[in-house]
Design a protein around this motif. Structure first.
Motif, PDB file in Angstrom:
ATOM      1  N   MET A 193       0.895  -1.269  -0.021  1.00 46.62           N
ATOM      2  CA  MET A 193       0.038   0.113   0.044  1.00 46.62           C
ATOM      3  C   MET A 193       0.846   1.225  -0.080  1.00 46.62           C
ATOM      4  SD  MET A 193      -2.869  -1.433   2.577  1.00 46.62           S
ATOM      5  CE  MET A 193      -2.976  -0.023   3.521  1.00 46.62           C
ATOM      6  N   PRO A 194       0.526   2.235  -0.990  1.00 47.74           N
ATOM      7  CA  PRO A 194       1.240   3.792  -0.745  1.00 47.74           C
ATOM      8  C   PRO A 194       1.062   4.364   0.342  1.00 47.74           C
ATOM      9  CG  PRO A 194      -0.616   3.921  -2.288  1.00 47.74           C
ATOM     10  CD  PRO A 194      -0.580   2.370  -1.608  1.00 47.74           C
ATOM     11  N   PRO A 195       1.773   5.472   0.830  1.00 40.06           N
ATOM     12  CA  PRO A 195       1.732   6.370   1.860  1.00 40.06           C
ATOM     13  C   PRO A 195       0.436   7.033   1.880  1.00 40.06           C
ATOM     14  CG  PRO A 195       4.064   6.422   0.964  1.00 40.06           C
ATOM     15  CD  PRO A 195       3.055   5.652   0.263  1.00 40.06           C
TER      16      PRO A 195
ATOM     17  N   ASP B 250      12.531   7.722   3.199  1.00 33.81           N
ATOM     18  CA  ASP B 250      13.743   7.346   3.403  1.00 33.81           C
ATOM     19  C   ASP B 250      14.708   8.235   2.654  1.00 33.81           C
ATOM     20  OD1 ASP B 250      16.114   5.532   3.495  1.00 33.81           O
ATOM     21  OD2 ASP B 250      15.589   4.617   1.482  1.00 33.81           O
ATOM     22  N   HIS B 251      14.629   8.785   1.492  1.00 30.36           N
ATOM     23  CA  HIS B 251      15.430   9.782   0.813  1.00 30.36           C
ATOM     24  C   HIS B 251      14.634  10.787  -0.165  1.00 30.36           C
ATOM     25  CE1 HIS B 251      19.314   8.718   2.088  1.00 30.36           C
ATOM     26  NE2 HIS B 251      19.101   7.236   1.645  1.00 30.36           N
ATOM     27  N   VAL B 252      14.889  12.090   0.022  1.00 28.55           N
ATOM     28  CA  VAL B 252      13.955  12.866  -0.701  1.00 28.55           C
ATOM     29  C   VAL B 252      14.723  13.718  -1.655  1.00 28.55           C
ATOM     30  CG1 VAL B 252      12.391  15.176  -0.644  1.00 28.55           C
ATOM     31  CG2 VAL B 252      12.229  13.092   1.168  1.00 28.55           C
ATOM     32  N   SER B 253      14.663  13.820  -3.043  1.00 28.42           N
ATOM     33  CA  SER B 253      15.145  14.892  -3.810  1.00 28.42           C
ATOM     34  C   SER B 253      13.923  15.310  -4.560  1.00 28.42           C
ATOM     35  CB  SER B 253      16.272  14.155  -4.551  1.00 28.42           C
ATOM     36  OG  SER B 253      15.463  13.461  -5.881  1.00 28.42           O
ATOM     37  N   PHE B 254      13.981  16.363  -5.461  1.00 25.64           N
ATOM     38  CA  PHE B 254      13.147  16.965  -6.002  1.00 25.64           C
ATOM     39  C   PHE B 254      12.784  16.091  -7.335  1.00 25.64           C
ATOM     40  CE2 PHE B 254      14.435  21.062  -4.303  1.00 25.64           C
ATOM     41  CZ  PHE B 254      13.162  21.342  -3.445  1.00 25.64           C
TER      42      PHE B 254
ATOM     43  N   ASN C 165      10.102   5.283   3.830  1.00 31.79           N
ATOM     44  CA  ASN C 165      10.565   4.729   4.930  1.00 31.79           C
ATOM     45  C   ASN C 165      10.069   3.141   5.004  1.00 31.79           C
ATOM     46  OD1 ASN C 165      11.903   4.108   7.366  1.00 31.79           O
ATOM     47  ND2 ASN C 165      11.180   6.092   8.214  1.00 31.79           N
ATOM     48  N   GLN C 166      10.654   2.353   5.830  1.00 34.00           N
ATOM     49  CA  GLN C 166       9.924   1.035   5.918  1.00 34.00           C
ATOM     50  C   GLN C 166       8.837   1.129   7.040  1.00 34.00           C
ATOM     51  OE1 GLN C 166      13.661  -0.128   8.041  1.00 34.00           O
ATOM     52  NE2 GLN C 166      12.866   0.013   9.913  1.00 34.00           N
TER      53      GLN C 166
END
Ligand code: PMP
Length: 417
Positions: free
Chosen positions: A254-256, A265-269, A275-276
């Motif tokens: 399931m998506p967030p 977990d990591h964010v970029s544009f 995350n787990q």
């Protein structure tokens, strides 16, 4: 200690009451008789003190901090997740998602499960006795995706027509959503059987445990439910904290529900990874003081023993039903004598032509707190053919004296009409 408080020889309701300071207050110069526990329960001193103590001694934002207080607060928060896991016997803390309550848990599920598994033409089954919070999120999903909501009906005695399940379940059914205990009728639905039937048709099941968790032991693995939701404030914990349990195999896919801190977990544009479990579903600063207070409440009831609580409350409910059935012109909804469902600690009724609101208001003047209205279950009210009911809902700190006060109060109101 009076004889009326001593239903089970080893259950000292009077001693338990002294853990709940609010129960000894008066309203309108009369001792409080609190019979609105299905709406929210009162809090033992241990829970209130856990909140104060954390703010006084351990307060810091959780998870990312390297400093002492942040680590302490994180330990308490994650220990609370383990306490919840044990309380409902989930297999892993990855399956325990903290939410604001049952309502948010179901909204999370409706969005996220809907995104992962549902498309136009699919169907969701609910029952006619659901709380609005287990209807409206599914209706919204159906509107978003062009799906159908199907409704499992009930008999006049308040039992679900489970024989209708085989006609409702089909290859388009994606989820069956059912309350464990009705917040109006107080009957315990045979969810284990229903889950088995749904699984035979390949359909997962959400159990709304808002009204069951406070009253008897829950084992999500024994039930084999796929999702289970409950609210902290209904089980002697604080407001604003609840739980969604989900089987890992679904939660992984399931998506967030919400984006923000914690869930990444990591964010970029260009690209963000999540995350787990369970953090994927817990965006933003959690109510870590609330989770610790909830765990304190769960430890409190576990210390008394959920089986002892269940036995005491079933006995008190049977006493309440026996006394209320003697009231002239009373109509009690559900709780049919001899019905196959167990009686739980919620009793809805009307007396003659007395409007439920008048009954509730006049009982209040006698110090008796009950709830009146549709109890966020308008489709069920329509099925019962009433606009609303008076609802008395019990907790293990209630006594036979509380029931006697209710019955005497109803009698007084009756004589005024
Ligand atoms: N489901 C049921 C059966 C309930 O009784 C309630 C609360 N009355 C809810 C869901 C919603 O709980 P909350 O308002 O704590 O989210």
């Amino acid at each position: 200690m009076t004889a009326t408080t001593h239903i089970l020889p080893d259950f000292d309701a009077e001693a338990i009451r002294s853990d709940f300071p609010i129960l000894s207050r008066e309203v309108y110069g009369r001792p409080l008789v609190y019979l609105d526990n299905a709406a929210t329960t009162q809090k033992p001193r241990a829970v209130v003190e856990a909140i104060a103590s954390e703010y006084y001694n351990e307060n810091a934002n959780v998870h990312r901090g390297v400093h002492f207080l942040s680590q302490k607060a994180t330990e308490l928060h994650e220990a609370s997740r383990e306490t919840v896991r044990q309380f409902i016997n989930a297999g892993s803390t990855s399956e325990i998602i903290f939410t604001r309550g049952t309502t948010e848990a179901i909204n999370l599920l409706a969005f996220s499960f809907g995104e992962a598994y549902c498309q136009a033409g699919d169907e969701i089954i609910v029952t006619v006795m659901e709380h609005h919070s287990n209807i409206v999120p599914w209706q919204m999903l159906c509107q978003r995706k062009g799906m159908q909501l199907r409704v499992l009906p009930m008999n006049d005695d308040g039992t679900l027509q489970t024989d209708q399940l085989s006609t409702l379940l089909n290859s388009r059914t994606r989820l069956l959503c059912i309350t464990h205990v009705s917040n109006v009728l107080g009957q315990v639905n045979p969810v284990a059987d229903i889950i088995r039937t749904a699984h035979e048709a390949g359909v997962p099941v959400l159990v709304d445990g808002a009204q069951s968790t406070p009253h008897f032991a829950i084992d999500v693995q024994a039930l084999d439910c796929d999702f289970f939701a409950f609210s902290g404030h209904k089980i002697y914990g604080p407001t604003g904290v609840g739980v969604l349990f989900g089987k890992q195999k679904y939660l992984e896919e399931m998506p967030p529900y919400q984006g923000g801190g914690e869930m990444i977990d990591h964010v970029s544009f260009d690209h963000t990874t999540y995350n787990q479990l369970p953090y994927k579903f817990e965006a933003g600063t959690p109510d870590y003081v609330g989770t610790h207070a909830l765990a304190t409440a769960l430890q409190y009831v576990s210390h008394i023993g959920m089986d002892r609580i269940a036995a005491y409350e079933r006995d008190l409910t049977a006493y309440a039903l026996s006394q209320l059935r003697n009231v002239p012109d009373i109509h009690i909804y559900g709780h049919a004598p001899g019905a196959t469902t167990a009686d739980d600690a919620v009793i809805s009724f009307n007396v003659g032509h007395i409007h439920h609101l008048d009954m509730g208001t006049l009982l209040d003047r006698l110090g008796i707190a009950v709830r009146t209205g549709h109890h966020c279950a308008e489709p069920l009210m329509r099925r019962l053919g009433v606009e609303g009911t008076v609802r008395a809902s019990l907790a293990f700190y209630n006594t036979r004296a509380d029931i006697d006060a209710l019955v005497a109060g109803i009698d007084r109101v009756r004589k005024m009409f």
